[in-house]
Design a protein around this motif. Sequence first.
Motif, short mmCIF file in Angstrom:
data_model
loop_
_atom_site.label_atom_id
_atom_site.label_comp_id
_atom_site.label_asym_id
_atom_site.label_seq_id
_atom_site.Cartn_x
_atom_site.Cartn_y
_atom_site.Cartn_z
N LEU A 102 0.86 12.31 -9.70
CA LEU A 102 0.30 13.59 -9.28
C LEU A 102 1.33 14.72 -9.32
O LEU A 102 1.00 15.87 -9.02
CB LEU A 102 -0.28 13.47 -7.87
N HIS A 103 2.57 14.36 -9.64
CA HIS A 103 3.68 15.32 -9.66
C HIS A 103 3.85 15.98 -8.29
O HIS A 103 3.98 17.20 -8.17
CB HIS A 103 3.49 16.37 -10.75
N VAL A 104 3.80 15.11 -7.26
CA VAL A 104 3.94 15.54 -5.87
C VAL A 104 5.14 14.82 -5.27
O VAL A 104 5.32 13.62 -5.50
CB VAL A 104 2.66 15.19 -5.07
N ASN A 105 5.93 15.54 -4.51
CA ASN A 105 7.07 14.93 -3.83
C ASN A 105 6.55 14.22 -2.58
O ASN A 105 6.11 14.87 -1.62
CB ASN A 105 8.10 15.99 -3.47
N ALA A 106 6.59 12.89 -2.59
CA ALA A 106 6.03 12.10 -1.49
C ALA A 106 6.73 12.40 -0.17
O ALA A 106 6.07 12.51 0.88
CB ALA A 106 6.12 10.61 -1.81
N GLU A 107 8.04 12.54 -0.20
CA GLU A 107 8.78 12.79 1.04
C GLU A 107 8.41 14.14 1.63
O GLU A 107 8.18 14.26 2.84
CB GLU A 107 10.28 12.71 0.78
N ASN A 108 8.33 15.17 0.79
CA ASN A 108 7.92 16.49 1.29
C ASN A 108 6.50 16.47 1.83
O ASN A 108 6.20 17.09 2.86
CB ASN A 108 8.03 17.54 0.19
N SER A 109 5.62 15.76 1.14
CA SER A 109 4.23 15.66 1.59
C SER A 109 4.14 15.00 2.96
O SER A 109 3.39 15.45 3.84
CB SER A 109 3.39 14.88 0.58
N LEU A 144 0.83 -1.21 0.00
CA LEU A 144 0.00 0.00 0.00
C LEU A 144 0.86 1.25 0.00
O LEU A 144 0.62 2.19 -0.78
CB LEU A 144 -0.94 0.00 1.21
N MET A 145 1.88 1.27 0.84
CA MET A 145 2.77 2.43 0.89
C MET A 145 3.46 2.64 -0.45
O MET A 145 3.56 3.77 -0.93
CB MET A 145 3.80 2.26 2.01
N PHE A 146 3.93 1.55 -1.04
CA PHE A 146 4.59 1.66 -2.34
C PHE A 146 3.63 2.24 -3.38
O PHE A 146 4.00 3.10 -4.18
CB PHE A 146 5.09 0.27 -2.79
N SER A 147 2.37 1.79 -3.36
CA SER A 147 1.38 2.29 -4.32
C SER A 147 1.09 3.77 -4.11
O SER A 147 0.92 4.51 -5.08
CB SER A 147 0.08 1.48 -4.20
N VAL A 148 1.03 4.21 -2.86
CA VAL A 148 0.78 5.62 -2.58
C VAL A 148 1.95 6.47 -3.05
O VAL A 148 1.75 7.53 -3.66
CB VAL A 148 0.48 5.83 -1.07
N VAL A 149 3.16 6.00 -2.81
CA VAL A 149 4.32 6.74 -3.29
C VAL A 149 4.33 6.78 -4.82
O VAL A 149 4.61 7.81 -5.42
CB VAL A 149 5.63 6.13 -2.74
#
Length: 91
Positions: free
Chosen positions: A42-49, A31-36
């Motif tokens: 979405l062109h969103v930085n997962a770590e910053n989010s 699930l975490m891998f899929s969200v990342v």
Amino acid sequence: MLDKVYEELEELIEARKIGQKSDIEEEFGDLMFSVVNLSRFLHVNAENSLTNATNKFINRFVGVEFFARQEGKHLWEMSASEIDTLWGRVK
């Protein structure tokens, strides 16, 4: 990609029902891998989010502790409902 996140969430829910820790951990990781992976689309930085969400949580939690102290209470003595009420005030 969002459908994949929902699919992985359903698999985690099923693994949780069975209760096998190793399966739960595996499905949680999927699930975490899929969200990342979704963040890429979405062109969103997962770590910053995640950092921003963590900081927001910390600030709200500090606010909950503040309100609890104002009421002369300690969080460990409060019910989940009482804490949720304070959370709503902070939010």
